[in-house]
Design a protein around this motif. Structure first.
Motif, PDB file in Angstrom:
ATOM      1  N   ARG A 257      -9.916  85.864 -32.291  1.00  0.00           N
ATOM      2  CA  ARG A 257      -8.569  86.235 -31.873  1.00  0.00           C
ATOM      3  C   ARG A 257      -8.734  87.380 -30.883  1.00  0.00           C
ATOM      4  NH1 ARG A 257      -5.468  87.183 -37.652  1.00  0.00           N
ATOM      5  NH2 ARG A 257      -6.434  85.451 -38.758  1.00  0.00           N
ATOM      6  N   ASP A 258      -7.702  87.612 -30.120  1.00  0.00           N
ATOM      7  CA  ASP A 258      -7.711  88.747 -29.213  1.00  0.00           C
ATOM      8  C   ASP A 258      -7.220  89.956 -29.998  1.00  0.00           C
ATOM      9  OD1 ASP A 258      -7.639  90.439 -27.096  1.00  0.00           O
ATOM     10  OD2 ASP A 258      -5.702  89.721 -26.381  1.00  0.00           O
ATOM     11  N   GLU A 259      -8.137  90.622 -30.677  1.00  0.00           N
ATOM     12  CA  GLU A 259      -7.723  91.743 -31.516  1.00  0.00           C
ATOM     13  C   GLU A 259      -8.769  92.851 -31.471  1.00  0.00           C
ATOM     14  OE1 GLU A 259      -7.360  90.125 -35.505  1.00  0.00           O
ATOM     15  OE2 GLU A 259      -9.525  89.963 -35.759  1.00  0.00           O
ATOM     16  N   ALA A 260      -8.337  94.063 -31.830  1.00  0.00           N
ATOM     17  CA  ALA A 260      -9.237  95.212 -31.842  1.00  0.00           C
ATOM     18  C   ALA A 260     -10.242  95.056 -32.980  1.00  0.00           C
ATOM     19  CB  ALA A 260      -8.437  96.490 -32.026  1.00  0.00           C
ATOM     20  N   LEU A 261     -11.408  95.673 -32.794  1.00  0.00           N
ATOM     21  CA  LEU A 261     -12.461  95.622 -33.808  1.00  0.00           C
ATOM     22  C   LEU A 261     -11.961  96.196 -35.143  1.00  0.00           C
ATOM     23  CD1 LEU A 261     -15.391  95.017 -34.430  1.00  0.00           C
ATOM     24  CD2 LEU A 261     -16.047  96.935 -32.968  1.00  0.00           C
ATOM     25  N   ALA A 262     -11.189  97.276 -35.081  1.00  0.00           N
ATOM     26  CA  ALA A 262     -10.669  97.884 -36.317  1.00  0.00           C
ATOM     27  C   ALA A 262      -9.796  96.891 -37.076  1.00  0.00           C
ATOM     28  CB  ALA A 262      -9.876  99.148 -36.005  1.00  0.00           C
ATOM     29  N   THR A 263      -9.054  96.073 -36.356  1.00  0.00           N
ATOM     30  CA  THR A 263      -8.182  95.090 -37.002  1.00  0.00           C
ATOM     31  C   THR A 263      -9.018  94.042 -37.736  1.00  0.00           C
ATOM     32  OG1 THR A 263      -6.579  95.435 -35.248  1.00  0.00           O
ATOM     33  CG2 THR A 263      -6.302  93.455 -36.580  1.00  0.00           C
ATOM     34  N   THR A 264     -10.079  93.547 -37.075  1.00  0.00           N
ATOM     35  CA  THR A 264     -10.956  92.576 -37.728  1.00  0.00           C
ATOM     36  C   THR A 264     -11.589  93.185 -38.973  1.00  0.00           C
ATOM     37  OG1 THR A 264     -11.532  91.773 -35.526  1.00  0.00           O
ATOM     38  CG2 THR A 264     -12.891  90.990 -37.358  1.00  0.00           C
ATOM     39  N   VAL A 265     -12.121  94.394 -38.821  1.00  0.00           N
ATOM     40  CA  VAL A 265     -12.788  95.044 -39.962  1.00  0.00           C
ATOM     41  C   VAL A 265     -11.793  95.265 -41.101  1.00  0.00           C
ATOM     42  CG1 VAL A 265     -13.972  97.148 -40.724  1.00  0.00           C
ATOM     43  CG2 VAL A 265     -14.536  96.141 -38.506  1.00  0.00           C
ATOM     44  N   GLY A 266     -10.611  95.771 -40.762  1.00  0.00           N
ATOM     45  CA  GLY A 266      -9.596  96.017 -41.785  1.00  0.00           C
ATOM     46  C   GLY A 266      -9.213  94.744 -42.515  1.00  0.00           C
ATOM     47  N   ARG A 267      -9.050  93.661 -41.752  1.00  0.00           N
ATOM     48  CA  ARG A 267      -8.678  92.379 -42.356  1.00  0.00           C
ATOM     49  C   ARG A 267      -9.759  91.896 -43.326  1.00  0.00           C
ATOM     50  NH1 ARG A 267      -9.149  87.817 -39.771  1.00  0.00           N
ATOM     51  NH2 ARG A 267      -9.292  88.742 -37.700  1.00  0.00           N
ATOM     52  N   ARG A 268     -11.044  92.015 -42.898  1.00  0.00           N
ATOM     53  CA  ARG A 268     -12.141  91.577 -43.769  1.00  0.00           C
ATOM     54  C   ARG A 268     -12.227  92.415 -45.036  1.00  0.00           C
ATOM     55  NH1 ARG A 268     -16.226  88.689 -41.110  1.00  0.00           N
ATOM     56  NH2 ARG A 268     -15.209  87.551 -39.429  1.00  0.00           N
ATOM     57  N   LEU A 269     -12.062  93.728 -44.867  1.00  0.00           N
ATOM     58  CA  LEU A 269     -12.119  94.613 -46.032  1.00  0.00           C
ATOM     59  C   LEU A 269     -11.021  94.233 -47.024  1.00  0.00           C
ATOM     60  CD1 LEU A 269     -12.626  98.018 -44.167  1.00  0.00           C
ATOM     61  CD2 LEU A 269     -14.323  96.934 -45.672  1.00  0.00           C
ATOM     62  N   LEU A 270      -9.814  94.036 -46.508  1.00  0.00           N
ATOM     63  CA  LEU A 270      -8.691  93.710 -47.382  1.00  0.00           C
ATOM     64  C   LEU A 270      -8.894  92.349 -48.044  1.00  0.00           C
ATOM     65  CD1 LEU A 270      -5.807  95.085 -45.143  1.00  0.00           C
ATOM     66  CD2 LEU A 270      -6.317  95.848 -47.479  1.00  0.00           C
ATOM     67  N   ALA A 271      -9.372  91.372 -47.263  1.00  0.00           N
ATOM     68  CA  ALA A 271      -9.540  90.017 -47.807  1.00  0.00           C
ATOM     69  C   ALA A 271     -10.591  89.993 -48.905  1.00  0.00           C
ATOM     70  CB  ALA A 271      -9.919  89.054 -46.680  1.00  0.00           C
ATOM     71  N   SER A 272     -11.648  90.798 -48.747  1.00  0.00           N
ATOM     72  CA  SER A 272     -12.732  90.756 -49.740  1.00  0.00           C
ATOM     73  C   SER A 272     -12.565  91.854 -50.796  1.00  0.00           C
ATOM     74  CB  SER A 272     -14.080  90.936 -49.022  1.00  0.00           C
ATOM     75  OG  SER A 272     -14.109  92.187 -48.344  1.00  0.00           O
ATOM     76  N   GLY A 273     -11.507  92.641 -50.677  1.00  0.00           N
ATOM     77  CA  GLY A 273     -11.297  93.717 -51.651  1.00  0.00           C
ATOM     78  C   GLY A 273     -12.418  94.748 -51.649  1.00  0.00           C
ATOM     79  N   THR A 274     -13.049  94.946 -50.494  1.00  0.00           N
ATOM     80  CA  THR A 274     -14.124  95.931 -50.384  1.00  0.00           C
ATOM     81  C   THR A 274     -13.529  97.305 -50.064  1.00  0.00           C
ATOM     82  OG1 THR A 274     -15.521  94.183 -49.463  1.00  0.00           O
ATOM     83  CG2 THR A 274     -16.295  96.460 -49.198  1.00  0.00           C
TER      84      THR A 274
END
Lengths: 433, 433
Positions: A257-274
């Motif tokens: 997606r056309d998104e900032a790196l922080a957005t990708t990282v935040g999404r992954r953290l939230l999705a995996s509950g890390t």
């Protein structure tokens, strides 16, 4: 196959020419219209001057299917866009009761009597279609200049412009041009690959004649790549190139997606509950600011530290004094100890850290300006990464360091730290629990 | 009295039209040349297309004393600015040994053989004066189009452009036009005054006919105001208006330089030897990032905290659980306790804090999105400030909150907290030492 429909943007306002701020309106128009297959091929930034505006509209109407103006719709006498476009279109400017009602309602909702000067905002060229403004007083409008060119007149403040683009202009243009637009696109976001190396690896995919056509733009280490085709069979062409692209650039892709790196990282953290934390030295809070730009991040982020001094690194994170003395604060060892210390203190699953020399002073032969060490602690394991950024300027080094720390976190989550060049670090047994 | 000399900017590059990034080159040119009294009155952003570039140069040369192009000087075939401007000027494009030597040296310093493709960067129109590039490979050049218009061709990457502007173009234009420029200017930077209220207070100082002329631009709560005169006696005219301005806008002026609020605050902290810390909730690290953008700030800044959760506020800053329960994390009481707790934990003289609802979720009737409380602890005294920012978007609320916290720190240093609306807070005896 036909060429794309062309759009010109006119960004209007004396203040845009002072050099104090960049023009943020035209890029918003280019993106919103680009997504529906219209191509902005010219932007002009001009002053609040009736004759200059009218001349530009007249000159651009020929080759462009759409002209979008922004700015110059305020209530004061120096805002002359309405008058200028009416003049260019050769029509009268008249008081619109519909527009005036909209202006009045905006004030009345705020419990204020509409000032008489705002009546000026209800002047609309004859034959124009009014575009309501949900974020401010000035209505926009659409005007057919001739059968080939439509003129859209939008307000200048970016918040008002974006809302009117999304809610009013894009739907209307889509219903008007929809049949002519046969556009497929796919996006990739990459981190850490210099643009020149990208160009070499991409080879003739980047040629102007390539199908699909590839567009690239670079900022702060991020490359945003778009594959676009409007040929017959566009869907298959784009999907095939995307598959090749995914393989060739696997090391650097962080999102499709056309998104900032922080957005990708935040999404992954939230999705995996890390759960996550950070300990920042040279970035001074930038990692925290980026991570907390993600709505809902409080689900995985409790706290973080800015430890600028050696003393703070020792006291808050438990970095051993001996490591600081032996290796210096700017070292892989201290970056690793900072990350592990932050993870332990906060109890987070993942911690990232930065320590480096952002300049302009403080560099040496051994440790020049631009040298940054990044640390990652992930469920008790510690990794470090060394980077030497060009010693161009303090802000840029700090932004690169911040982004690299986020990419390191993502590589940890995706279990591909080695391909990034990160090294596993040990010897932290002495850190207090 | 003569009118100012006019400048047009051409920002060249397909990627500038994608909408992904704003054009940052033209504002740099406008500022650098504006400071010497030249006025940019038109910016055009156009693609890497030879005919389009040549047409624009041809059209703009009449009314403009200077045309500055940026971009399109790379080594690849899609960069055509050199060819286009030679065509517009009606001169040959020839290989320059001087330019080629400069390109070669740039590569050799990096221990690299110059690629053959870079020979293209040594093509220079006949009669042009080469402008060395200290930050990259592409030389720029100056070309007299006719006795009335000079064309400056600069590289696109902002770092290269800015260096060439400062080191090469400005000195040359100054020695050429110096005698014609009779310019006096004075700058003010204000925080916290909405632009519309500013306009009302400024009254006819803002008229287009006013002498000196006043320019204003707004961003993130900061107003940058410039007084400019090129009349006879400009110095006295500007000084007199500046004195009146200083009195009328005393509440909001934070600097008489064109600088960021963080820079002013950092300078004051360093000058007075006041040590500083911060405790951030909704701003998530933004205050730290801003303060640490100031070189040398480590002289007064050791550490800071991002305490996003209630637990972190209790554990790291000693905010009493009872305050959190009774008033909620977003409250004046908690903002004050965070600042005092950070000051005590770090031993700093001054601490600032933020706690608020940045949205998009999390708002309520009582505590809507946009509500932010700021805290200041200064040598044991605690002050708090409540702000309700427009609930426009998360990023903007966070930026406003960050800037307001910095302004609160400055008001503390200048002993004018009451005029800002800050309230003195007590009842923190229960905080642990």
């Amino acid at each position: 196959m036909t060429g794309p429909l062309r759009v010109a943007c006119l960004s209007i306002g004396d203040e845009l020419l002072s050099g104090r701020h960049a023009d943020l309106d035209a890029p918003q128009v280019a993106r919103a219209l680009g997504e529906m297959g219209l191509v902005v091929d010219r932007v002009e930034v001009i002053p609040d001057d009736e004759q200059t505006i009218a001349e530009a509209v007249g000159r651009l109407r020929g080759p462009h299917a759409v002209i979008v103006t922004s700015g110059g719709l305020g209530p004061t006498l120096d805002d002359v866009t309405r008058h200028a476009v009416a003049r260019a279109a050769g029509v009268e400017l008249v008081h619109s009761e519909v527009a005036w009602a909209a202006v009045r309602v905006w004030f009345e909702r705020r419990g204020v009597e509409p000032p008489a000067s705002n009546r000026r905002q209800a002047l609309i060229p004859t034959g124009a279609v009014i575009l309501p403004n949900s974020k401010g007083t000035a209505p926009g409008f659409l005007l057919e200049l001739d059968p080939e060119t439509i003129l859209a007149v939008l307000p200048g403040p970016p918040g008002e412009l974006v809302a009117m683009l999304q809610d009013e202009l894009v739907p209307r243009l889509r219903s008007r041009f929809g049949g002519d637009l046969n556009l497929m696109r796919h996006e990739f976001a990459l981190f850490g690959l210099p643009e020149s190396e990208f160009a070499q690896l991409a080879g003739d995919w980047m040629s102007r004649e390539a199908i699909p056509r590839m567009g690239v733009s670079a900022r702060d280490g991020v490359l945003a790549v778009t594959l676009v085709s409007r040929e017959d069979g566009a869907e298959l062409l784009v999907a095939a190139r995307a598959a090749e692209f995914r393989e060739r650039f696997a090391h650097w892709i962080y999102s499709e997606r056309d998104e900032a790196l922080a957005t990708t990282v935040g999404r992954r953290l939230l999705a995996s509950g890390t759960t996550v934390t950070f300990a920042e030295s040279c970035t001074g809070g930038g990692i925290g600011r980026s991570l907390t730009s993600v709505p809902g991040i409080s689900g995985v982020l409790r706290e973080g530290w800015v430890t600028y001094s050696d003393e703070a690194k020792r006291e808050r994170l438990g970095v051993p004094a001996e490591l600081l003395t032996r290796h210096g604060a700017v070292s892989a060892e201290v970056a690793g100890a900072m990350a592990l210390g932050a993870a332990r203190a906060s109890g987070a699953d993942l911690a990232i850290s930065t320590t480096g020399i952002a300049g302009p002073g403080g560099g040496s032969q051994d440790k020049p300006v631009g040298l940054v060490f990044l640390g990652l602690a992930l469920r008790g394991e510690v990794w470090t990464l060394e980077r030497r950024f060009p010693p161009v300027d303090r802000d840029r080094i700090r932004r690169y360091a911040e982004q690299t720390a986020l990419f390191l976190a993502l590589a940890g989550l995706e279990d591909r730290l080695e391909s990034l060049g990160a090294e596993r670090a040990g010897g932290f047994e002495q850190l207090r629990d």
